[in-house]
Design an enzyme around this catalytic site. Sequence first.
Site, PDB file in Angstrom:
ATOM      1  N   ASP A 183       0.817  -1.204   0.000  1.00  0.00           N
ATOM      2  CA  ASP A 183       0.000   0.000   0.000  1.00  0.00           C
ATOM      3  C   ASP A 183       0.856   1.262   0.000  1.00  0.00           C
ATOM      4  O   ASP A 183       0.463   2.283  -0.555  1.00  0.00           O
ATOM      5  CB  ASP A 183      -0.899   0.022   1.243  1.00  0.00           C
ATOM      6  CG  ASP A 183      -2.305  -0.404   0.897  1.00  0.00           C
ATOM      7  OD1 ASP A 183      -2.707  -0.193  -0.260  1.00  0.00           O
ATOM      8  OD2 ASP A 183      -2.982  -0.955   1.784  1.00  0.00           O
ATOM      9  N   ILE A 238       1.499   2.287  -3.502  1.00  0.00           N
ATOM     10  CA  ILE A 238       0.367   2.429  -4.420  1.00  0.00           C
ATOM     11  C   ILE A 238      -0.307   3.756  -4.134  1.00  0.00           C
ATOM     12  O   ILE A 238      -0.622   4.054  -2.976  1.00  0.00           O
ATOM     13  CB  ILE A 238      -0.669   1.296  -4.236  1.00  0.00           C
ATOM     14  CG1 ILE A 238      -0.020  -0.064  -4.473  1.00  0.00           C
ATOM     15  CG2 ILE A 238      -1.837   1.497  -5.183  1.00  0.00           C
ATOM     16  CD1 ILE A 238      -0.933  -1.225  -4.207  1.00  0.00           C
ATOM     17  N   GLU A 274      -6.590   1.225   0.903  1.00  0.00           N
ATOM     18  CA  GLU A 274      -6.103   2.529   1.340  1.00  0.00           C
ATOM     19  C   GLU A 274      -6.235   3.497   0.160  1.00  0.00           C
ATOM     20  O   GLU A 274      -5.440   3.463  -0.773  1.00  0.00           O
ATOM     21  CB  GLU A 274      -4.647   2.396   1.785  1.00  0.00           C
ATOM     22  CG  GLU A 274      -4.123   3.629   2.463  1.00  0.00           C
ATOM     23  CD  GLU A 274      -2.633   3.499   2.735  1.00  0.00           C
ATOM     24  OE1 GLU A 274      -2.237   2.526   3.405  1.00  0.00           O
ATOM     25  OE2 GLU A 274      -1.871   4.347   2.262  1.00  0.00           O
ATOM     26  N   ASP A 302      -5.769   6.924  -1.372  1.00  0.00           N
ATOM     27  CA  ASP A 302      -4.904   8.059  -1.051  1.00  0.00           C
ATOM     28  C   ASP A 302      -5.557   9.392  -1.402  1.00  0.00           C
ATOM     29  O   ASP A 302      -5.455  10.355  -0.680  1.00  0.00           O
ATOM     30  CB  ASP A 302      -3.577   7.910  -1.799  1.00  0.00           C
ATOM     31  CG  ASP A 302      -2.860   6.651  -1.365  1.00  0.00           C
ATOM     32  OD1 ASP A 302      -2.550   6.551  -0.175  1.00  0.00           O
ATOM     33  OD2 ASP A 302      -2.648   5.757  -2.208  1.00  0.00           O
ATOM     34  N   HIS A 356     -13.872   8.740 -18.325  1.00  0.00           N
ATOM     35  CA  HIS A 356     -14.475   9.077 -19.618  1.00  0.00           C
ATOM     36  C   HIS A 356     -13.494   9.924 -20.392  1.00  0.00           C
ATOM     37  O   HIS A 356     -13.076  10.980 -19.938  1.00  0.00           O
ATOM     38  CB  HIS A 356     -15.783   9.837 -19.436  1.00  0.00           C
ATOM     39  CG  HIS A 356     -16.897   8.974 -18.938  1.00  0.00           C
ATOM     40  ND1 HIS A 356     -17.544   8.079 -19.750  1.00  0.00           N
ATOM     41  CD2 HIS A 356     -17.459   8.853 -17.721  1.00  0.00           C
ATOM     42  CE1 HIS A 356     -18.466   7.441 -19.045  1.00  0.00           C
ATOM     43  NE2 HIS A 356     -18.432   7.894 -17.804  1.00  0.00           N
ATOM     44  N   CYS A 365     -12.839   5.568 -23.558  1.00  0.00           N
ATOM     45  CA  CYS A 365     -13.127   5.703 -24.984  1.00  0.00           C
ATOM     46  C   CYS A 365     -11.938   6.394 -25.639  1.00  0.00           C
ATOM     47  O   CYS A 365     -11.319   7.259 -25.030  1.00  0.00           O
ATOM     48  CB  CYS A 365     -14.376   6.541 -25.204  1.00  0.00           C
ATOM     49  SG  CYS A 365     -15.835   5.815 -24.490  1.00  0.00           S
ATOM     50  N   SER A 383     -14.963   2.577 -25.649  1.00  0.00           N
ATOM     51  CA  SER A 383     -14.604   1.441 -24.811  1.00  0.00           C
ATOM     52  C   SER A 383     -15.866   1.041 -24.069  1.00  0.00           C
ATOM     53  O   SER A 383     -16.524   1.892 -23.474  1.00  0.00           O
ATOM     54  CB  SER A 383     -13.507   1.878 -23.841  1.00  0.00           C
ATOM     55  OG  SER A 383     -13.095   0.781 -23.077  1.00  0.00           O
ATOM     56  N   SER A 404     -18.665  -1.290 -21.680  1.00  0.00           N
ATOM     57  CA  SER A 404     -18.769  -1.973 -20.401  1.00  0.00           C
ATOM     58  C   SER A 404     -19.039  -3.449 -20.643  1.00  0.00           C
ATOM     59  O   SER A 404     -19.490  -3.849 -21.719  1.00  0.00           O
ATOM     60  CB  SER A 404     -19.887  -1.370 -19.574  1.00  0.00           C
ATOM     61  OG  SER A 404     -21.090  -1.510 -20.274  1.00  0.00           O
TER      62      SER A 404
END
Lengths: 674, 387
Positions: free
Chosen positions: B77, B80, B116, B118, B162, B204, B230, B232
């Site tokens: 973590d 990241i 976690e 951030d 998006h 997309c 793109s 779903s």
Amino acid sequence: MGLLSDPKSRERFSRIAAKYNSPLCVLAYVVGVVWFLALAYKPFNHRTYFSENALLPGLVEGKFRTENVATRISQAMKDIKDVSKDGPMPVAWIVNQFRGLGLDTYTQEYIQTIPVPSARQSEEQGKEMFVQLNGTNVYAILRAPRTASTEAIVLSAPYKHYLNMDHNNHAFGLMIALASHFRKSSYWSKDIIFLLVDYDEIGMEAWLQEYHYTKSPLLKSSPLHGRSGSIQAAINLELHSDQVSHFNVKLEGLNGLLPNLDLVNLVVQLCGRERITVKLHQQRDTFPSEGWPAFQQNLKTMSLMMLHQATGMPNGLHGLFLRYHIEAVTLEGVLEPGRSTTGFYRMGRVLEGVFRSLNNLLERFHQSFFFYLLPASDRYVSIGMYMPPFGLILLVTALKISFWAVYIGTPDPDPWDGEENVVIEHIHSKKTGDGQGDNTDSKRGVTKIRTQNYSDGDVWSLVPVVSCCQVAGFIASISPMVMTGLGHLFGTRPYQALITGATGMFFASLFMPKCITRNRLACTVNTLRLWKCAALVLQAIILAATAAANFSLGMLLAVTMVPVCAMVRPGKLRFLQAVLMLLVSPLGLLVIYTGLYLLLTETEYHGVVPSAMHLCTVVYYNILSGVIHGYVLGTWQYTLLALAVFPNWLFFWCIVFKKRDVPVVENKEEKKTS
Amino acid sequence: MAAHSGRNWAGLMFLCLLFVSVAASSNVEDQVGGFFKSGHTNNWAVLVCTSRFWFNYRHIANTLSVYRSVKRLGIPDSQIILMLADDMACNPRNPRPATVFNNANQHINVYGDNVEVDYRGYEVTVENFIRVLTGRLPPSTPRSKRLLTDDRSNVLVYMTGHGGEGFLKFQDAEEISNVELADAFQQMWQKNRYHEILFMIDTCQAVSMYHKFYSPNVIGIGSAQVGEDSLSHHVDPSIGVYIIDRYTYYLLEFLETVTPDSKKTLADLFRVCPKRVCVSTPGVRTDLFTRDPNTVLITDFFGSVRNVEITTETITLKRNVTAQSCSGSSCPGSRRGKRRKKLAYANQFPVEAAYEEEVTKPQWHFPMYFVAALSVFCITVVSAFRI
């Protein structure tokens, strides 16, 4: 002038417009009308689509299973009604039903005064002269469990008092069933208000006014003790039976307002998902959707929508929400014999889906169209598509204005028999200096010559005629009130007095040209041209403004009034012109469009006389409801007709009957020389 | 500053290794050949979901799923940076409060334990994202919210939201353009903040976001070509939303098969979502990357694998080869030798400078028109007196 535009090119344009005026007018009108009608044809309109992403229609599985509650409650309500006959709404029982579900339940009482003297109470000479209605609304709020009550959605149903009709007990049953289902769920992000309204529109108006802290002098109501946040959307429910064959989706609201198209799409799509037929104005979508029969059907649906919208009267309780910018539709469950039917289970699932989608909303409906016409439940004609043909029809008026404006200040190319020849003779004789013939007015000692006035029309001559017309319009707009007051004194029934007031003024004003010709205004050919111009300008303004507010009303007025008003001119074929003008008068149009409506809704035909009687009755009720709705709900269609369209029409009517005077003009040069 | 200490620490390590290499002999060099093959010593991940709102549930689910995968493969973590623009778990519309699922089966709650976040909610902005990448954060920022990378760090940047051609929308208010992103990576390179970057984006027209990259050692992967949407993957009818995007769905399916010791390479990663299942056409850009993707392990980016080879002998190490393979002046290794003047960051809020300026400048300041009016007035008065 001329800095940014070339006056010469404009001149050229107006010359062309004047030269080919009549063919251009005919062309614009025909193209406009045909184009508009063609919009109902499938290739010329568009398929509806969802503009608002947040709705997520139908993604969620329906979990509604409490249809037995709906059956039980609606039956119980019917039993109460059977016992109490035509009694008041069983408020205590309804409150108990909501409280039993654990909802915050409140009542609201109201008294509505209708400014029409009541026939019954007038005999008593009592304190209350006007008709009064009082009722009690009941509403319950399901609080969203995990948010603050900042937003709400409404499920409403009217409690109907009419005799020999069911009183919407099925809708109440379904409402309770949905409430009991909804309150088990934790996913509501908006409060849900369940509202049972007493006396249709008036009760709804009382509740909405109180909710939004707006006041009306005629409507007194007790304050709301429970509130929620701003209302995002509302669904109004009317069920004629517990088994319905289709939902009739009603859209048209107060003053021709329409709900956002996204909400309509949502309802239509979710009904389709549950395989419930959707109809608009009881008109089924056609299949196949192309071809001549489909076009006819679509045109019929669109015309019915326009006729409804033009009245400005809401055709369901949803119409009142629209004034507060709350998107709302009415779902009317109708049982048509011989069709497959749907019970509470699937109706409940449709409503559950609608509410879950509305629950997903993040902001008010704002994406899709607010101005549209629907030829079918899944096709739309947007404002961008229907405005150009309307503009073409108004172009006729514009062309006529430019035509008459060009000719102001020129002699009449087509003089009337007798008069004008004499005039021209005199002018010639004046030029030769032999102007003091038989026209010397010895009374005032000034030489006067009968001459055609070549100067620009007399602008001041507009003032009396326009103001006369406006005064007539004003009297027409207040005449229902005045006449009911007067009728009260003479013991006439209020509604009869009201109708007499509204129509009486109309017929009385038909004699106005008589009064105007008697005055001493000099009315030369150019003055008449100026009048015509002014009348056309006024008409164009009125029609354009009306179309912006209520397109259907503007369009229906334009399509009939524009060609007739563009054609009328004083003098020739006066009788034919008068007949045409009467047809496009506000009353004539009302009769025509009511007849069209009856024709489209396929009212049974029983021969000429009964049909005419029926037509008259419907027209009578239309005027009545137009006036009453104006007072009670604030529709402006009657006022608009009385204050704008009617005076304008009267102006044209005066032009038709105007006698052209050959004026007596002082010849000042003559005086100086002599 | 923390970034400095991180770099110093890495430099120290490097010097130690060099020292060891000088001292040791080279008997088992073949065995150790692959030890520094990747050239990186630490792994970082920046996972960004840029969209808000309930109907964008799938973007949160995408990001949390990738978060879960990289964590499973060993990135802690502390390394990241997770940016989530909205909180779906606490959304009142969520029928399963406090959970986020990435599959309609609802097997895995990706918002379960030990998540976690951030940067959350309105903290997810273009500015914060660029600041995190380039390390220009206010001094008060805690270590957990910093990207403390050095020139030996492999960074995975995963973004979803998006997008359009050449931009990615952040929240509903702003957007980052592909040029800005490319410049941010270049700054990272100039500041020795990465060794290699795997940039992955699921939006997309995703590939447009890596078209402008010009910094070395960057791989770009996008879920859709320019002009493509793109899509779903599927809906969870009990929650009532689209629950995951197609590209990420197949990416996760692939990552589920990866273990810390797996030998799967980047070339396998490039093939995770063929057009047949993805509907959109994923794109890859490798021209800035010097190594052959067929030999680069997935775990170089998606995991934090420390090679541990126990030998009984002392090993002589040479200078790292991959570090030299970078060309010219942009090579971090070449610059390391130079002693440079210690640089300091400019204050983000130049309060003191402004204050000094205010003090040094004369307090009295007349606008021009005032002076002009005054002089005219004076002349008038004088002339009036003279008359």
